[in-house]
Design a protein around this motif. Structure first.
Motif, PDB file in Angstrom:
ATOM      1  N   ASP A  21       0.852  -1.225   0.024  1.00 19.86           N
ATOM      2  CA  ASP A  21      -0.023  -0.156   0.105  1.00 19.86           C
ATOM      3  C   ASP A  21       0.951   1.221   0.218  1.00 19.86           C
ATOM      4  O   ASP A  21       1.528   1.602   0.911  1.00 19.86           O
ATOM      5  N   PRO A  22       0.920   1.850  -1.214  1.00 18.00           N
ATOM      6  CA  PRO A  22       2.044   3.014  -1.244  1.00 18.00           C
ATOM      7  C   PRO A  22       1.700   3.957  -0.034  1.00 18.00           C
ATOM      8  O   PRO A  22       2.711   4.622   0.464  1.00 18.00           O
ATOM      9  N   ALA A  23       0.609   4.317   0.118  1.00 22.97           N
ATOM     10  CA  ALA A  23       0.240   5.434   1.178  1.00 22.97           C
ATOM     11  C   ALA A  23       0.477   5.078   2.556  1.00 22.97           C
ATOM     12  O   ALA A  23       1.275   5.678   3.469  1.00 22.97           O
ATOM     13  N   LEU A  24       0.283   3.719   2.793  1.00 30.49           N
ATOM     14  CA  LEU A  24       0.415   3.111   3.988  1.00 30.49           C
ATOM     15  C   LEU A  24       1.963   3.043   4.386  1.00 30.49           C
ATOM     16  O   LEU A  24       2.595   3.520   5.387  1.00 30.49           O
ATOM     17  N   GLN A  25       2.870   2.676   3.369  1.00 30.50           N
ATOM     18  CA  GLN A  25       4.170   2.514   3.236  1.00 30.50           C
ATOM     19  C   GLN A  25       4.783   4.096   3.645  1.00 30.50           C
ATOM     20  O   GLN A  25       5.627   4.171   4.434  1.00 30.50           O
ATOM     21  N   ALA A  26       4.401   5.150   2.909  1.00 29.08           N
ATOM     22  CA  ALA A  26       5.048   6.409   2.970  1.00 29.08           C
ATOM     23  C   ALA A  26       4.566   6.735   4.535  1.00 29.08           C
ATOM     24  O   ALA A  26       5.687   7.209   5.168  1.00 29.08           O
ATOM     25  N   ALA A  27       3.579   6.569   4.888  1.00 27.69           N
ATOM     26  CA  ALA A  27       3.354   6.996   6.367  1.00 27.69           C
ATOM     27  C   ALA A  27       3.859   6.169   7.434  1.00 27.69           C
ATOM     28  O   ALA A  27       4.674   6.714   8.251  1.00 27.69           O
ATOM     29  N   LEU A  28       4.396   4.830   7.058  1.00 28.88           N
ATOM     30  CA  LEU A  28       5.024   4.165   8.250  1.00 28.88           C
ATOM     31  C   LEU A  28       6.574   4.451   8.177  1.00 28.88           C
ATOM     32  O   LEU A  28       7.291   4.571   8.898  1.00 28.88           O
ATOM     33  N   ASP A  29       6.901   4.775   6.657  1.00 26.98           N
ATOM     34  CA  ASP A  29       8.523   5.181   6.586  1.00 26.98           C
ATOM     35  C   ASP A  29       8.617   6.513   7.515  1.00 26.98           C
ATOM     36  O   ASP A  29       9.632   6.593   8.064  1.00 26.98           O
ATOM     37  N   GLU A  30       7.803   7.371   7.506  1.00 34.22           N
ATOM     38  CA  GLU A  30       7.827   8.693   8.038  1.00 34.22           C
ATOM     39  C   GLU A  30       7.717   8.370   9.488  1.00 34.22           C
ATOM     40  O   GLU A  30       8.473   9.046  10.530  1.00 34.22           O
ATOM     41  N   ALA A  31       6.752   7.776  10.347  1.00 34.41           N
ATOM     42  CA  ALA A  31       6.638   7.436  11.518  1.00 34.41           C
ATOM     43  C   ALA A  31       7.816   6.649  11.960  1.00 34.41           C
ATOM     44  O   ALA A  31       8.312   7.178  13.289  1.00 34.41           O
ATOM     45  N   GLU A  32       8.376   5.851  11.353  1.00 33.41           N
ATOM     46  CA  GLU A  32       9.607   5.126  11.994  1.00 33.41           C
ATOM     47  C   GLU A  32      10.734   5.892  11.868  1.00 33.41           C
ATOM     48  O   GLU A  32      11.839   5.958  12.940  1.00 33.41           O
ATOM     49  N   ARG A  33      10.915   6.814  10.726  1.00 32.20           N
ATOM     50  CA  ARG A  33      11.989   8.011  10.774  1.00 32.20           C
ATOM     51  C   ARG A  33      12.015   8.714  12.216  1.00 32.20           C
ATOM     52  O   ARG A  33      12.871   8.932  12.822  1.00 32.20           O
ATOM     53  N   ILE A  34      10.811   9.093  12.320  1.00 33.03           N
ATOM     54  CA  ILE A  34      10.599  10.115  13.463  1.00 33.03           C
ATOM     55  C   ILE A  34      11.034   9.540  14.970  1.00 33.03           C
ATOM     56  O   ILE A  34      11.830   9.900  15.595  1.00 33.03           O
ATOM     57  N   LEU A  35      10.399   8.258  14.995  1.00 36.59           N
ATOM     58  CA  LEU A  35      10.570   7.477  16.155  1.00 36.59           C
ATOM     59  C   LEU A  35      12.090   7.106  16.336  1.00 36.59           C
ATOM     60  O   LEU A  35      12.478   7.471  17.608  1.00 36.59           O
ATOM     61  N   LEU A  36      12.726   6.731  15.401  1.00 35.52           N
ATOM     62  CA  LEU A  36      14.310   6.266  15.472  1.00 35.52           C
ATOM     63  C   LEU A  36      15.003   7.547  15.713  1.00 35.52           C
ATOM     64  O   LEU A  36      16.084   7.329  16.732  1.00 35.52           O
ATOM     65  N   THR A  37      15.003   8.649  14.993  1.00 33.03           N
ATOM     66  CA  THR A  37      15.686   9.606  15.168  1.00 33.03           C
ATOM     67  C   THR A  37      15.511  10.159  16.308  1.00 33.03           C
ATOM     68  O   THR A  37      16.532  10.612  17.136  1.00 33.03           O
ATOM     69  N   ASP A  38      14.299  10.495  17.094  1.00 33.66           N
ATOM     70  CA  ASP A  38      14.195  10.796  18.334  1.00 33.66           C
ATOM     71  C   ASP A  38      14.689   9.904  19.527  1.00 33.66           C
ATOM     72  O   ASP A  38      15.475  10.488  20.670  1.00 33.66           O
TER      73      ASP A  38
END
Length: 253
Positions: A21-38
């Motif tokens: 799911d491209p939309a879900l994939q993009a949302a998960l990418d962003e969520a994971e990026r924020i989580l792991l960066t913080d």
């Protein structure tokens, strides 16, 4: 932040449905990026992204849709092995349970470069991508505090002509703490380097392409971690990526 206990945060691989799911994939990418960066900004926290986990431990079929549907067990045995290995490797790096290696002693011909400098000359040897990757790793380890030595069966002049005449060499002469370049057995040369540096052989990692020299070191210097490079140069980067001894935590001031 209030605990002194190290913490590992690992984002497990996504299901095929989520990845499709491209939309879900993009949302998960962003969520994971924020989580792991913080999370990575917090002291004593190490992070493992889902992408890095699957890139390091490539599993053809990580997901099991049948067991996921029946019991919410989403991964195959191989998938769980990859996740478990990545997490345990991170924990091992944090706890420092293994030997504390301080020295990398590396061969030259067909290890730092492709070819034999005494026969091919400094312009005849090849510094291809796999061997550059090894040199990059060695320099990274030197910057993290390791001592770098050469341990090679060569004429010293031939070896240093490569260092002097090949600007694409990542490893430079100034990175070297000591060397033994002669026609003696590698095991004896490692013992001599240990005496010169006033360090035990149990603090040495030895890298060589020769099975004979690696066997000599394993028999005569069993405390040394002897790593034989794969015969296929293209396999060198993956081989190096799976050597836990190179996992070093960032140095403090």
């Amino acid at each position: 932040e209030a605990t002194a206990t190290p913490l590992v945060v690992c984002v497990a691989p996504r299901t095929p449905a989520a990845s499709a799911d491209p939309a879900l994939q993009a949302a998960l990418d962003e969520a994971e990026r924020i989580l792991l960066t913080d999370a990575a900004a917090i002291p004593r926290v190490s992070v493992i992204s889902s992408a890095s986990l699957m890139a390091r431990y490539r599993v053809q079929n990580a997901h099991d849709p049948h067991s996921d549907h029946l019991a919410h067990i989403p991964y195959t045995r191989e998938g769980y092995a990859a996740i478990g290995t990545a997490v345990f490797r991170a924990i091992a790096g944090l706890t420092g349970g293994g030997p504390l290696y301080k020295v990398i002693a590396v061969d030259c011909d067909n290890t730092l470069w492709k070819g034999v400098c005494g026969e091919d000359g400094p312009q005849g040897i090849a510094i291809d991508a796999p061997h550059r990757r090894l040199q990059q790793l060695i320099v990274e380890q030197q910057r993290a505090g390791m001592l770098i030595c050469l341990c090679s069966k060569n004429t010293e002049r031939d070896v240093f002509e490569v260092f002097e005449q090949r600007p694409e060499m990542v490893l430079r002469r100034e990175h070297l703490a000591a060397w033994r370049i002669n026609w003696e057995r590698k095991s004896g040369n490692l013992a001599a380097l240990a005496a010169e540096l006033n360090l035990g052989l149990d603090s040495f990692i030895f890298i060589d392409d020769s099975p004979l020299d690696c066997a000599d070191v394993r028999i005569q210097c069993p405390d040394v971690l002897a790593l034989q490079l794969p015969g296929d140069p293209d396999a060198i980067p993956a081989f190096l990526d799976h050597v836990w001894a190179f996992d070093r935590q960032p140095s403090t001031e």
